[in-house]
Design an enzyme around this catalytic site. Structure first.
Site, PDB file in Angstrom:
ATOM      1  N   ASP A  81       0.864  -1.167   0.000  1.00 43.02           N
ATOM      2  CA  ASP A  81       0.000   0.000   0.000  1.00 43.02           C
ATOM      3  C   ASP A  81       0.912   1.231   0.000  1.00 43.02           C
ATOM      4  OD1 ASP A  81      -2.364   1.667   0.552  1.00 43.02           O
ATOM      5  OD2 ASP A  81      -1.528   1.817   2.563  1.00 43.02           O
ATOM      6  N   ASP A  83      -0.186   5.069   0.922  1.00 46.72           N
ATOM      7  CA  ASP A  83      -0.408   6.071   1.964  1.00 46.72           C
ATOM      8  C   ASP A  83      -0.356   5.446   3.354  1.00 46.72           C
ATOM      9  OD1 ASP A  83      -2.217   8.724   0.525  1.00 46.72           O
ATOM     10  OD2 ASP A  83      -1.435   7.031  -0.592  1.00 46.72           O
ATOM     11  N   GLU A  90      -1.160  10.535   4.371  1.00 48.53           N
ATOM     12  CA  GLU A  90      -2.332  10.244   3.542  1.00 48.53           C
ATOM     13  C   GLU A  90      -2.426  11.392   2.542  1.00 48.53           C
ATOM     14  OE1 GLU A  90      -4.557   7.712   3.492  1.00 48.53           O
ATOM     15  OE2 GLU A  90      -3.599   6.609   5.131  1.00 48.53           O
ATOM     16  N   SER A 170      -2.439   1.221  -4.668  1.00 45.60           N
ATOM     17  CA  SER A 170      -2.884   2.269  -3.752  1.00 45.60           C
ATOM     18  C   SER A 170      -4.309   2.723  -4.016  1.00 45.60           C
ATOM     19  CB  SER A 170      -1.935   3.478  -3.898  1.00 45.60           C
ATOM     20  OG  SER A 170      -2.404   4.569  -3.144  1.00 45.60           O
TER      21      SER A 170
END
Length: 282
Positions: A81, A83, A90, A170
């Site tokens: 992933d 963030d 984020e 993502s």
């Protein structure tokens, strides 16, 4: 099956690590550098794991039970992933900050990562709040606020040197994944596309949304392209939308993750960097 216990923490003393290791009554203990050790020949049980997890967390240590002999060479792919996993922010929250809307957007992000909101619905709600923002804000976020998570670059260099392929998948945006791909030498990326018209964000996402199901499908697709099984993939994440792709992995890694994710992952790094993976699979 013989199980080993790996204990590591950037601030941990050897005495603390040894005290925790003794809780597992190991056959032997091996130092793995200044802030890590491996307790060999441990008899695993859920009760022991619960006891050690609580004691280790209190001491600022990450505790990982792993089958003896597991090594980086057992795997062919690392999927991450972006963030709050590979990077410290984020992105959508920081973009929203340029619009003066960070608190509103961050609250939705947090609820989605805890699994309290449908991800696709939450993303559409958050992106809609960005309508009218100058697209130059994206570059500002990348230049001024985006940092690689602790140990991320060292981890990537090691897995790439070992011949593993990499995937960044993502629920964030291609603006960032497209820049991280050459910067970090990543093999594959997949993310959402923000619509920009006349230099401004429209508040819409183009095409399908990269949600939990799409993340899982992406890991499966890349594994198929590589001719490997998902069990040969290491998958890293932090939020509820990562659980489905983590669930098919040979080794799932929760990084600074929400409790629902930590509880289901094989490995949880609450204190160590992403390069803690290298200690576990040494």
């Amino acid at each position: 099956m013989t199980t080993n216990l790996v204990l590591q923490g950037p601030q941990a003393t050897h005495a603390t690590l040894e005290r925790l290791a003794q809780l597992a009554a190991p056959a032997s203990i091996t130092a793995l550098g200044e802030h890590a050790l491996r307790a060999d020949g441990v008899t695993y049980s859920p009760a022991l794991k619960a006891e050690l997890d609580a004691a280790a967390f209190e001491a600022g240590v990450d505790a990982t039970f792993i089958a003896a002999g597991r090594a980086l060479s057992d795997f062919k792919l690392v999927a991450m992933d972006m963030d709050s996993t590979l990077i410290t922010i984020e992105c959508i929250d920081e973009i929203a900050d340029m619009q003066g809307l960070k608190p509103q957007v961050a609250a939705i992000t947090e609820a989605a990562m805890r699994g309290e909101l449908d991800f696709s619905e939450s993303l559409n709600r958050r992106v809609a709040l960005l309508a009218g923002l100058d697209a130059s804000a994206l570059q500002r976020v990348y230049d001024e606020r985006l940092n690689i998570s602790m140990g991320g670059e060292a981890m990537l260099q090691a897995v790439q040197a070992a011949g593993l392929k990499t995937l960044l998948v993502s629920g964030g945006f291609t603006f960032f994944t497209d820049r991280l791909k050459p910067r970090l030498g990543l093999d594959n990326t997949h993310a959402n596309v923000l619509e920009v018209v006349d230099g401004k964000l429209t508040g819409r996402v183009l095409g399908g949304i990269v949600d939990a199901d799409e993340k899982k499908r992406t890991v499966e697709r890349v594994c198929a392209e590589l001719g490997i099984a998902p069990s040969q993939a290491i998958v890293m994440g932090d939020g509820a939308n990562d659980l489905k792709m983590m669930g098919i992995a040979g080794l799932s890694v929760a990084f600074r993750a929400k409790p629902v994710v930590r509880a289901q992952a094989d490995v949880a790094f609450n204190f160590s960097g992403l390069d803690g993976l290298l200690t576990i699979l040494a």
